[in-house]
Scaffold this active site. Sequence first.
Site, PDB file in Angstrom:
ATOM      1  CB  THR A   1      -1.004  -0.060   1.132  1.00 50.99           C
ATOM      2  OG1 THR A   1      -1.620  -1.213   1.086  1.00 50.99           O
ATOM      3  CG2 THR A   1      -1.853   1.066   1.348  1.00 50.99           C
TER       4      THR A   1
ATOM      5  CE1 TYR B   1       2.743  -8.391   2.578  1.00 51.25           C
ATOM      6  CE2 TYR B   1       4.170  -6.782   2.290  1.00 51.25           C
ATOM      7  CZ  TYR B   1       3.133  -7.475   2.222  1.00 51.25           C
ATOM      8  OH  TYR B   1       2.268  -6.457   1.567  1.00 51.25           O
TER       9      TYR B   1
ATOM     10  CE  LYS C   1       0.376  -7.139   5.568  1.00 52.92           C
ATOM     11  NZ  LYS C   1       0.602  -5.987   4.362  1.00 52.92           N
TER      12      LYS C   1
END
Length: 297
Positions: free
Chosen positions: A37, A125, A153
């Site tokens: 993001t 991630y 994550k």
Amino acid sequence: MITPLLADGSLDIASVEKMIEHFISGGVHGVFILGTTGEFSGLSYDVRRELIVETCNRVAGRLPILVGITDVSLEESISLAAFAASAGAYAVVVAPPFYMNIDQQELYVYYEKLADAISIPMYLYNMPSHTKLSIDFDTVIKLATHERIIGLKDSSGNGVYFQALCHAFRDQEEFMLMVGPEEMMAETVLMGSHGGVSGGSNLYPKLYVALYNAAVARDFEKIKTYQACVMEISLSIYQVGGYKSSYMKGLKTAMSFAGLCQAAFAPPLYAFSDKEVEELRKRVEKIEGMLKKNELF
């Protein structure tokens, strides 16, 4: 956290400060910069370093700061990790290198070398849609034994994979499991995860914090109400124009309506057309009506 940019591609420092205060007043538990993001792959290293410094300075110890250091170059990731540590970041976050075709053993060695070379904690991630490589369950289990690898994550959207990890680490609460897709955050907290890294909380932090708190409390009536708002955001704000990048365009443009940043993007992304902006504005007004009704805006 999105990366606020000016029209010339430079960092919008005033918006960094504005957004951080917006997050803190909304009750978030941490700030993750230079992730998907945050458009990290389209940013120069000068902008990345400037964002790290400005974020750390303006948070000023009030929240833990996680810094994305994903790169196709191990040396560049190590260098950015050192910079983040010196600026005061709490941890770094690293997706698999995303160009060379590698297998799980090569990925394991890559992460091990990186973790050995840095001085602060590291989160794995898992982002297979963007890196074309998943961090397999067995690879996570092996990497979790490294003293600096403290969590993961997961943005795969694979609930079975994530539930298997929750089960595997059920007696190791110190290993942090967080989910990327905000539509799954509440259910994964109920499964035993530690929370979510939700892009929508750039815009409506109070909503996502309230949903997390409801999941922790197992308040299913509130979960149902808040989840409906999250799904409306996902289906409305993130779907304008039909681009593969509609999530990013919709989020940042909606934030510009609130005066939190400009609708400026790092190439190859570009802004919505005037028609698309007006369609988004109508959708945002509808969603904000829902949030006001629930005292979340």
